[in-house]
Structures are given as structure tokens and as C-alpha cells.
Scaffold this motif. Sequence first.
Motif, mmCIF file in Angstrom:
data_model
loop_
_atom_site.group_PDB
_atom_site.id
_atom_site.type_symbol
_atom_site.label_atom_id
_atom_site.label_comp_id
_atom_site.label_asym_id
_atom_site.label_seq_id
_atom_site.Cartn_x
_atom_site.Cartn_y
_atom_site.Cartn_z
ATOM 1 N N LEU A 19 -0.469 11.813 -15.795
ATOM 2 C CA LEU A 19 -0.129 11.118 -14.563
ATOM 3 C C LEU A 19 -1.416 10.616 -13.915
ATOM 4 C CD1 LEU A 19 2.493 13.686 -13.266
ATOM 5 C CD2 LEU A 19 2.911 11.612 -14.570
ATOM 6 N N HIS A 20 -1.280 9.635 -13.041
ATOM 7 C CA HIS A 20 -2.462 9.017 -12.456
ATOM 8 C C HIS A 20 -2.350 8.994 -10.939
ATOM 9 C CE1 HIS A 20 -2.518 7.548 -16.594
ATOM 10 N NE2 HIS A 20 -3.817 7.481 -16.449
ATOM 11 N N ARG A 21 -3.351 9.578 -10.285
ATOM 12 C CA ARG A 21 -3.404 9.618 -8.822
ATOM 13 C C ARG A 21 -4.359 8.539 -8.308
ATOM 14 N NH1 ARG A 21 -5.604 15.381 -8.002
ATOM 15 N NH2 ARG A 21 -6.677 14.770 -9.901
ATOM 16 N N TYR A 22 -3.941 7.860 -7.252
ATOM 17 C CA TYR A 22 -4.789 6.834 -6.643
ATOM 18 C C TYR A 22 -5.844 7.488 -5.749
ATOM 19 C CZ TYR A 22 -6.518 3.516 -3.269
ATOM 20 O OH TYR A 22 -7.356 2.787 -2.471
ATOM 21 N N TYR A 23 -7.079 6.995 -5.853
ATOM 22 C CA TYR A 23 -8.172 7.425 -4.985
ATOM 23 C C TYR A 23 -8.985 6.218 -4.538
ATOM 24 C CZ TYR A 23 -7.667 12.352 -6.270
ATOM 25 O OH TYR A 23 -7.201 13.616 -6.437
ATOM 26 N N HIS A 24 -9.414 6.251 -3.290
ATOM 27 C CA HIS A 24 -10.476 5.375 -2.817
ATOM 28 C C HIS A 24 -11.681 6.279 -2.616
ATOM 29 C CE1 HIS A 24 -12.647 2.279 -0.576
ATOM 30 N NE2 HIS A 24 -13.018 3.268 0.226
ATOM 31 N N ALA B 231 0.828 -1.202 0.000
ATOM 32 C CA ALA B 231 0.000 0.000 0.000
ATOM 33 C C ALA B 231 0.861 1.251 0.000
ATOM 34 C CB ALA B 231 -0.929 -0.009 1.215
ATOM 35 N N SER B 232 1.908 1.232 0.806
ATOM 36 C CA SER B 232 2.818 2.366 0.862
ATOM 37 C C SER B 232 3.492 2.609 -0.491
ATOM 38 C CB SER B 232 3.878 2.128 1.948
ATOM 39 O OG SER B 232 4.796 3.201 1.994
ATOM 40 N N GLN B 233 3.860 1.520 -1.163
ATOM 41 C CA GLN B 233 4.483 1.651 -2.482
ATOM 42 C C GLN B 233 3.506 2.230 -3.498
ATOM 43 O OE1 GLN B 233 5.829 -2.374 -3.144
ATOM 44 N NE2 GLN B 233 7.829 -2.008 -2.188
ATOM 45 N N LEU B 234 2.235 1.789 -3.434
ATOM 46 C CA LEU B 234 1.224 2.333 -4.333
ATOM 47 C C LEU B 234 1.041 3.828 -4.103
ATOM 48 C CD1 LEU B 234 -1.112 2.032 -6.388
ATOM 49 C CD2 LEU B 234 -2.592 1.444 -4.459
ATOM 50 N N GLU B 235 0.976 4.221 -2.847
ATOM 51 C CA GLU B 235 0.824 5.646 -2.533
ATOM 52 C C GLU B 235 2.048 6.444 -2.965
ATOM 53 O OE1 GLU B 235 0.098 5.538 1.640
ATOM 54 O OE2 GLU B 235 -1.703 4.299 1.394
ATOM 55 N N GLN B 236 3.231 5.869 -2.809
ATOM 56 C CA GLN B 236 4.449 6.552 -3.223
ATOM 57 C C GLN B 236 4.438 6.821 -4.725
ATOM 58 O OE1 GLN B 236 6.976 7.909 -1.589
ATOM 59 N NE2 GLN B 236 7.990 8.489 -3.500
ATOM 60 N N GLU B 237 3.987 5.813 -5.492
ATOM 61 C CA GLU B 237 4.012 5.919 -6.954
ATOM 62 C C GLU B 237 2.874 6.782 -7.482
ATOM 63 O OE1 GLU B 237 5.093 5.306 -10.958
ATOM 64 O OE2 GLU B 237 6.183 5.036 -9.073
ATOM 65 N N HIS B 238 1.665 6.612 -6.920
ATOM 66 C CA HIS B 238 0.487 7.244 -7.503
ATOM 67 C C HIS B 238 -0.118 8.347 -6.643
ATOM 68 C CE1 HIS B 238 0.197 4.804 -11.079
ATOM 69 N NE2 HIS B 238 0.346 3.711 -10.360
ATOM 70 N N VAL B 239 0.560 8.758 -5.600
ATOM 71 C CA VAL B 239 0.132 9.917 -4.824
ATOM 72 C C VAL B 239 1.318 10.850 -4.606
ATOM 73 C CG1 VAL B 239 -0.949 10.768 -2.714
ATOM 74 C CG2 VAL B 239 -1.684 8.574 -3.682
ATOM 75 N N HIS B 240 2.318 10.376 -3.820
ATOM 76 C CA HIS B 240 3.424 11.253 -3.448
ATOM 77 C C HIS B 240 4.204 11.749 -4.667
ATOM 78 C CE1 HIS B 240 3.412 8.648 0.453
ATOM 79 N NE2 HIS B 240 2.357 9.432 0.371
ATOM 80 N N HIS C 287 -8.749 9.957 1.209
ATOM 81 C CA HIS C 287 -9.042 9.046 0.100
ATOM 82 C C HIS C 287 -7.795 8.633 -0.681
ATOM 83 C CE1 HIS C 287 -10.086 13.132 -1.898
ATOM 84 N NE2 HIS C 287 -8.812 12.876 -2.086
ATOM 85 N N HIS C 288 -6.641 9.200 -0.361
ATOM 86 C CA HIS C 288 -5.399 8.812 -1.035
ATOM 87 C C HIS C 288 -4.703 7.637 -0.348
ATOM 88 C CE1 HIS C 288 -5.358 11.783 -4.118
ATOM 89 N NE2 HIS C 288 -5.242 12.813 -3.314
ATOM 90 N N PHE C 289 -5.229 7.169 0.794
ATOM 91 C CA PHE C 289 -4.630 6.023 1.475
ATOM 92 C C PHE C 289 -5.262 4.741 0.939
ATOM 93 C CE2 PHE C 289 -3.658 9.482 4.370
ATOM 94 C CZ PHE C 289 -2.313 9.223 4.643
#
Length: 670
Positions: free
Chosen positions: A629-634, A374-383, A481-483
Motif C-alpha cells: 500500500l502507498h501512503r501520501y506524504y509531503h 486533495a481530500s480524495q487523495l488523502e482518502q485513498e492514500h492516507v485514510h 505531512h499527510h495533508f
Amino acid sequence: MAAPGIAMEINCQSNFKLNKTEKKFLRKQAKARHTLLRHEGIEAVSYGTQSLVVANGGLGNGVSRKQLLPVLERCGLVEALLMPPNKPYSFVRYGTVEESKNAYASLNGKEVVDGLGQKVILYLNFVEKAQWNEFEVQTLPPGLIVVEEIISSEDEKVLLEVINWTEDTDNQNFQKSLKHRRVKHFGYEFHYENNNVDKDKPLPEGLPAVCDSFLEKWLAEGYIKHKPDQLTVNQYEPGQGIPAHIDTHSAFEDEIVSLSLGSEVVMDFKHPDGVTVQVMLPRRSLLVMTGESRYLWTHGITPRKFDTVQASEHYKSGTITNDIGDLTLKKREIRTSFTFRKVRHTPCTCNYSLVCDSQRRETPPSFPGSDREASQLEQEHVHRVYEEIAEHFSSTRHTPWPRVVGFLKALPAGSVVADVGCGNGKYLGVNKELVMIGCDRSKNLVDICRRRRFQAFVCDALAVPVRGGSCDACISIAVIHHFATPERRVAALQEIVRLLRPGGKALIYVWAMEQEHNNQKSKYLRGKRISQGEKGEIRSSKSTDGFPEQTCDVSSQNAASSLTSIDDIQEEEPSSKKAPNSELPIHTNRTSFHSQDVLVPWHLKTKTSKDKPVGPLDSVGPHGPGPMLHRYYHVFREGELEATCQTLSDVSILQSYYDQGNWCVILQKV
């Protein structure tokens, strides 16, 4: 009014001579100059040149070439009038500097009437060169053709007379009055609740007999390969449209054929990667969609009263070109479309299995299996994404969300407030009587806060380096929602609660999956863009990605029938690239959410110094096409945010509500 002609030459010592009206004009002109520089990179100069930028004189706020050009020509020989699509400004180049100065003196502050009969005020400034975003030359989507003059005007009249809109008003199998148009079905009724037809219940009378001769002719000429057995007739008043969609694969065969009657219109086609192509459908033309254009691209008609079209009389169908010296506005009239389809009785076996309802397996996407993933996903698609888009993101975030402002202004003076995930700091200065600190994971966004002299620092929302119980209030706007997992979302909320003193309050905003709530669409879906270009939906916050938390107003043509001004200037959506490999679905901006965990595209604009002469004016795009670019959202379902907050200890929920595409709670530490 004496002042406007020398507005840029007036010094401070002479300001006392200006009357109230003249001072107001100077403020408006300066605001227009500042807006163009800040959002478009258009720099005005204080000396006379042959070229002028005309604020409020653009296609984006309803002023056509036909309306503006005669006004400009009164002041001299116009060598070029350049009108970028969906921009509320234009550029004019005169034959001499003296003629340009004459226009500056005569037309500044002049009222002109737009296409809807409303008055707009022009603000002119000298420029060395015209600047606008470059547009790529577009081609029709693969498998799409437009055949002009497919029927005669006499045939058109016969077809329109066949559809009697006063009949069958009580028989919903035949005629429906939808929110955006009137519609009538023949052969089979199309059910909008599931986007399909009941193949076992054909309508009794089939297609109108008058259609047979046309269909046989199109078959013989090779325009279609199957004789349709279903017909939907739509009637559009000016300002009405149809949402972007793909005709259900399992419902119909390959060919979708649409005949345009009564008026021309621009139809928008959009690829899943974000590329949008505008296609002109002339009156009495036939649109044939097969293959990729039928199965993969969405098509729709943006609700507006004007279309941006080519000014050349010889131009009829095809894509709208990038020649901004040949664009104008065309007022829509009543249009009736005859859309023919062949009902499919076997599963679809097209080559687009990922978007095919016959082939798609309804399995949930693969989510992170561990906190590390999850942390890796957030790093790539959020941070990483926010770090890269920070400047562009900040330029689209101006107007604070009203109910957030209300929360902050209701706090007692001297309250210590933390904005967790503060972004560019637009809430940090809302209430000067508060002691506000901001934090964000993006260093580049925090740097913007510091440039604005706000107190902000870099940190992760899961570990805020602030002493527990030290804040009277906290806000978290569009952060949770970014987590990527429920556990991490709970942890982020728990960290906010930790910061609060007993009795302290927190306001939380997250994106809602329900973009239609209580029979009303959110402004994210309505896309209150009211300029006239391809992606000119107007947002008071000037967002470019359809951000629910911010959207008071596009992106991509405009969705409303009223029009915008230079104060609501928009940016173009550049070409896009495919997202990195991911099992998460990529959301299409300004459409309803179909999955809770999605990647949302952001179309990044990058600075470019490329100069390229185009005609009599130089064209240089201050923001060239950049990557997608693509941002992750829940995105949260109704009740989910409340349920998540109820898992926290020492917390009571004071209020929960829905606010334009967001679920929101106010909680208190007890």
C-alpha cells in the motif's frame, strides 16, 4: 542454577524458593516467550514436545549454524535445525521428547559465543510446530548473470598487487577515501557529487595494462560486448558497504561489469516495486548487469560483518534460497571489486524512460488542483491505508520518541493534553499525571487505543470536536505531512492552535526531506538494523517501513556490524504489488527523498492459516505476504514548517529543531 530446567512448571506457591538469579532468568524467559508470540505468532506450550524454539540462537543475532548445532547435539539427536534469515531465533527438533526435555533443562540460560566473540544467552521453549514467514523462491533480475571462477587465484593476486593503495594519496583524481570504503578511478574519474563523469577530461594513463588480456578474453567469450574505458576499484573492509544505487544512464553504456576479489559478498538488488533479491557474488566471480538489472534495479551492499548464505558446500553463486534448513552466517573479509564501464557519448535510449536521466522530463508531478481533489487523495492514500494497516502498523510502534516524551513529562501535573493523530496511543500513557485524550482519523487505530484503556475518539484533524481553548498542550506527531495542499496543512495547524488555551503549547513533528543534516545521516538512512537477514535492520521501535518519526533502529539486510537479540525481533518484508495509477513518485524506503510529495510504500502482512509441511518440522507463516500500500506524504524542507507556523495568528515559535529525519517546532498560543 536449578530453576531453568523446570521454568514453565513452577507455580506461584513455590516462587519464594527461587533466588534472585533464578527469578531474573524466569522473567527473561517469559519475556522471550511473549515477544515471539506477539511479533512472530510463535506459541510456546507448557508441556514437553520434540520441538523447541531457541530465542537468541538465530542468524539475526550473529549465531551461525556451525556455532549452534554442536551445542544442541550434546543433548541428543538433532533431526532438524531451522534458522530463518534475519531472525534472532531458530527451531530445533530432536529425535525424542526426552532428548528435547534434556535440551530444555540443560541449555536454558546457557551462554554461547556469537560470530563476533560476544556472549548471548539462550532461552528455550517447547513448541508444537515451527512457524516462520514463507519466502518466495527468487530468481536473478532480468539481464543479470554471475560467472564463477572467471579468473585464477594467480590472476587474482596479480590484480590485487596492481592497486597500490599507498600511492597517489594527494591526487584526488586517482584515489579517494570515502566514508564507507576506499576507491580508485582509472580512465575517467567518477564524480560522486553528480553521479557522472567528465567525458572531456579522461585520466592520463587509462586502465591498468594488466586488465587488457582479461577484457579481451571476456569479449571473445561473449560475456561483454563493449571494451570498457572506465574502471572504479573499491576496497571494502568487513562491515563496510555501498548504498543502493543505479549507475547513471547517461554516463555509461548498457553493460556494468564487476569482478569480486579477495572475498565473497552478498549484493542486494531491489526493483522499484519493492521486490528485493539477494545475490551471492563468490570470490573471483564476474557480475554482468545489462538491460533491466542495469537500468531499473538498484544494487548495493549492506554494511555488515556477516552475510546470510547457504550452508551447503556445493552452493556458490546465485540467489539465497528459502531453505531455512540450509542457511548460516559467513563472516566477511576484505573485498576488492573491479567495476568496468564504457563511457556513453550519446543520450541513453533505454526502455526505462521513467527512471532515465536522458529521457526524463523535469516537470513537477501533478498535485491536487482543488480542495476536493486533495481530500480524495488523502482518502485513498492516507485514510484508507491506515484503516487497512492499523493492526500491522500498531505492532511496529512501541517506543515513544524521546523528545516527545520529554515535552510531555515537562508539563505540569493535571494538564489537559490532546494528541491529534494519536495512532495506537503510544504517547497517551507516557505521563500518568496528565489528562490526555487522543483522536485519529482511523477507527481501527482508535479501537486499539480503547483496548489499551486510553481515552480516544475518531475525528478528522481538520475538525476536532473539542471546545476551543480547553487544552493546556497538544501534540501532533507525524500527521501534518499527510495533508495534500499547503492550505490544508495550515488549516490542520490552525485547528491545533484553536484547541489551546492562551499560553498553551503544541509540539509538531513532520518528516524532513533532508535525511542528511549537519553531515549526519538520519537513522532512517543509517537503518540501524543489526541482525543478519535480508531486511533485518534493527529499530528499537520495530518499525517495518523506515518511518523517520519512529526509527531509533530496517528494514529490508542489516546495516550495522553489531547484532541484535530476541528483544529486537524483526518482521520480513513480503512481496509487493504495483501502486495504483498516480503521477506522484513512489519513494524507495531507506533512501533520500528526491521529491517533496511522494507515495511511501507500506508492506502489509496479513494473517494466514495455511499449513504446509516442510521437512521434519511444520512451517506455517503467521503473517503471509500481503499487498503493498502507498501512503501520501509531503516531506518538509528546512525552514518550511517554521514558515507555515508563522502564517498562523496568535502564535509564537518557542523552539524549532531537527530530530532524526523530522523537522519539529514547539509553538505557544499568545
